[in-house]
Design an enzyme around this catalytic site. Structure first.
Site, mmCIF file in Angstrom:
data_model
loop_
_atom_site.group_PDB
_atom_site.id
_atom_site.type_symbol
_atom_site.label_atom_id
_atom_site.label_comp_id
_atom_site.label_asym_id
_atom_site.label_seq_id
_atom_site.Cartn_x
_atom_site.Cartn_y
_atom_site.Cartn_z
ATOM 1 N N ARG A 235 14.291 -3.181 7.626
ATOM 2 C CA ARG A 235 13.557 -2.505 8.697
ATOM 3 C C ARG A 235 13.482 -3.436 9.903
ATOM 4 O O ARG A 235 13.243 -4.625 9.748
ATOM 5 C CB ARG A 235 12.131 -2.173 8.224
ATOM 6 C CG ARG A 235 12.066 -0.984 7.330
ATOM 7 C CD ARG A 235 10.717 -0.774 6.697
ATOM 8 N NE ARG A 235 9.558 -0.999 7.550
ATOM 9 C CZ ARG A 235 8.301 -0.699 7.188
ATOM 10 N NH1 ARG A 235 8.066 -0.153 6.008
ATOM 11 N NH2 ARG A 235 7.286 -0.937 7.986
ATOM 12 N N LYS B 102 0.822 -1.215 0.000
ATOM 13 C CA LYS B 102 0.000 0.000 0.000
ATOM 14 C C LYS B 102 0.859 1.271 0.000
ATOM 15 O O LYS B 102 0.442 2.283 -0.558
ATOM 16 C CB LYS B 102 -1.051 0.014 1.103
ATOM 17 C CG LYS B 102 -0.561 -0.094 2.504
ATOM 18 C CD LYS B 102 -1.741 -0.153 3.452
ATOM 19 C CE LYS B 102 -1.287 -0.066 4.897
ATOM 20 N NZ LYS B 102 -0.113 -0.915 5.233
ATOM 21 N N ARG C 91 12.276 -7.741 2.162
ATOM 22 C CA ARG C 91 12.312 -6.321 1.791
ATOM 23 C C ARG C 91 13.597 -5.646 2.294
ATOM 24 O O ARG C 91 14.024 -5.881 3.418
ATOM 25 C CB ARG C 91 11.084 -5.645 2.419
ATOM 26 C CG ARG C 91 10.876 -4.232 2.021
ATOM 27 C CD ARG C 91 9.451 -3.836 2.184
ATOM 28 N NE ARG C 91 9.004 -3.788 3.578
ATOM 29 C CZ ARG C 91 7.813 -3.335 3.946
ATOM 30 N NH1 ARG C 91 6.948 -2.937 3.038
ATOM 31 N NH2 ARG C 91 7.466 -3.305 5.213
ATOM 32 N N ARG D 283 3.203 -8.325 13.942
ATOM 33 C CA ARG D 283 2.454 -7.344 13.126
ATOM 34 C C ARG D 283 1.243 -8.013 12.475
ATOM 35 O O ARG D 283 0.185 -7.418 12.364
ATOM 36 C CB ARG D 283 3.368 -6.742 12.048
ATOM 37 C CG ARG D 283 4.380 -5.776 12.636
ATOM 38 C CD ARG D 283 5.473 -5.472 11.647
ATOM 39 N NE ARG D 283 5.051 -4.568 10.590
ATOM 40 C CZ ARG D 283 5.720 -4.397 9.459
ATOM 41 N NH1 ARG D 283 6.833 -5.077 9.229
ATOM 42 N NH2 ARG D 283 5.288 -3.558 8.544
ATOM 43 N N ARG E 8 -5.599 2.422 12.120
ATOM 44 C CA ARG E 8 -5.263 1.006 12.221
ATOM 45 C C ARG E 8 -6.129 0.297 13.243
ATOM 46 O O ARG E 8 -5.999 -0.908 13.414
ATOM 47 C CB ARG E 8 -3.808 0.889 12.634
ATOM 48 C CG ARG E 8 -2.890 0.513 11.461
ATOM 49 C CD ARG E 8 -1.552 0.358 12.049
ATOM 50 N NE ARG E 8 -0.580 -0.354 11.328
ATOM 51 C CZ ARG E 8 0.325 0.194 10.520
ATOM 52 N NH1 ARG E 8 0.249 1.456 10.194
ATOM 53 N NH2 ARG E 8 1.278 -0.544 10.024
#
Ligand code: AMP
Length: 257
Positions: free
Chosen positions: A191, A41, A159, A202, A120
């Protein structure tokens, strides 16, 4: 392509004048992007922002900017938020809502906004409704990017981000020129919240806290669900076509890959 400004007002709340606030869009776009971490996103928000000139406002970016800032300029509430973020946990609602309230000028902006990563939780969505009411504006749509969880976890774990130009790679799907170095020469990093333990937390939190937002926005008639598979260009074209059908804002046409 429309020029995108630097979001200084959003990232640091220090900009006294923001070029976006004086932009005269025909009809400003005001949307929220939902989706589990790793569905892409952020990439879609960037591309929509570049095409429409609407600011990409990410709460995650506010926290990441703070991690790069010198310690003495980071407010105590942001410092507290960073500890949650580094563990892969959601930052408490009160802190994130306070951060959004400080940035009310971005919600009132003549250029509209693309909110990515906020809300969220349902309490955050209820606070956003109140803030928008105070600002005298309404959401046009809430886009939910959908993808099975088994596809998301490897996307996050692979990532890598450039510490200089912020380019995002994937170790297999979009590999960098070398393991540790970006095309621009900058050093790549993973990250902290993309490490395995943090990814699991998460995902659990997404299911528990963020997934209920679909029902919240569906009840308001704002939800537009989009499958997030395929290339970023495919997803962008799907997004623009679904958005143009749902809202009366004159949207740009997506470029071909
Ligand atoms: P993101 O880049 O949107 O994945 O956000 C990175 C991290 O920042 C999240 O895992 C959370 O720790 C924190 N964060 C960002 N936005 C929010 C939010 N709206 N509520 C709670 N935590 C958030």
């Amino acid at each position: 392509m429309t020029q995108v400004h630097d979001r200084e007002g959003w990232l640091s709340v220090t900009a006294s004048t923001c070029p976006a606030s004086t932009m005269q869009h025909g009809a400003p776009l005001r949307i929220v992007l939902l989706g589990a971490p790793g569905v892409g996103k952020g990439t879609q928000a960037d591309q929509l922002s570049q095409l429409s000139g609407t600011c990409h406002l990410s709460t995650g970016d506010v926290f990441r900017m703070a991690t790069l800032a010198a310690c003495d300029c980071v407010s105590p509430s942001i410092r507290e938020a960073l500890a949650y973020m580094q563990r892969g946990e959601l930052v408490p609602d009160a802190t994130v809502i306070a951060i959004l309230r400080e940035r009310m000028q971005c919600l009132r902006c003549m250029g509209g906004f693309i909110l990515d990563g906020f809300p969220r939780t349902v309490p955050q969505a209820q606070s956003l409704d109140k803030l928008l009411q105070e600002a005298g504006v309404k959401l046009d749509a809430v886009i939910s990017y959908d993808m099975p969880i088994e596809q998301i976890v490897p996307r996050l774990a692979g990532r890598r981000t450039c510490s200089t130009c912020k380019a995002v790679y994937h170790v297999t799907a979009n590999p960098p020129p070398s393991e540790r170095q970006c095309r621009c020469g900058g050093e790549l990093y993973q990250r902290e919240d993309d490490r395995p333990g943090a990814i699991c937390r998460r995902m659990e939190q997404y299911q528990e806290s963020t997934a209920p937002l679909m029902a919240y926005y569906s009840a308001q008639g704002l939800l537009v669900s989009i499958m997030a598979d395929g290339s970023p260009g495919d997803i962008l074209r799907r997004t623009l076509s679904r958005l143009s059908a749902a809202i009366p804002v004159g949207l740009p046409v997506a470029p071909n890959d």
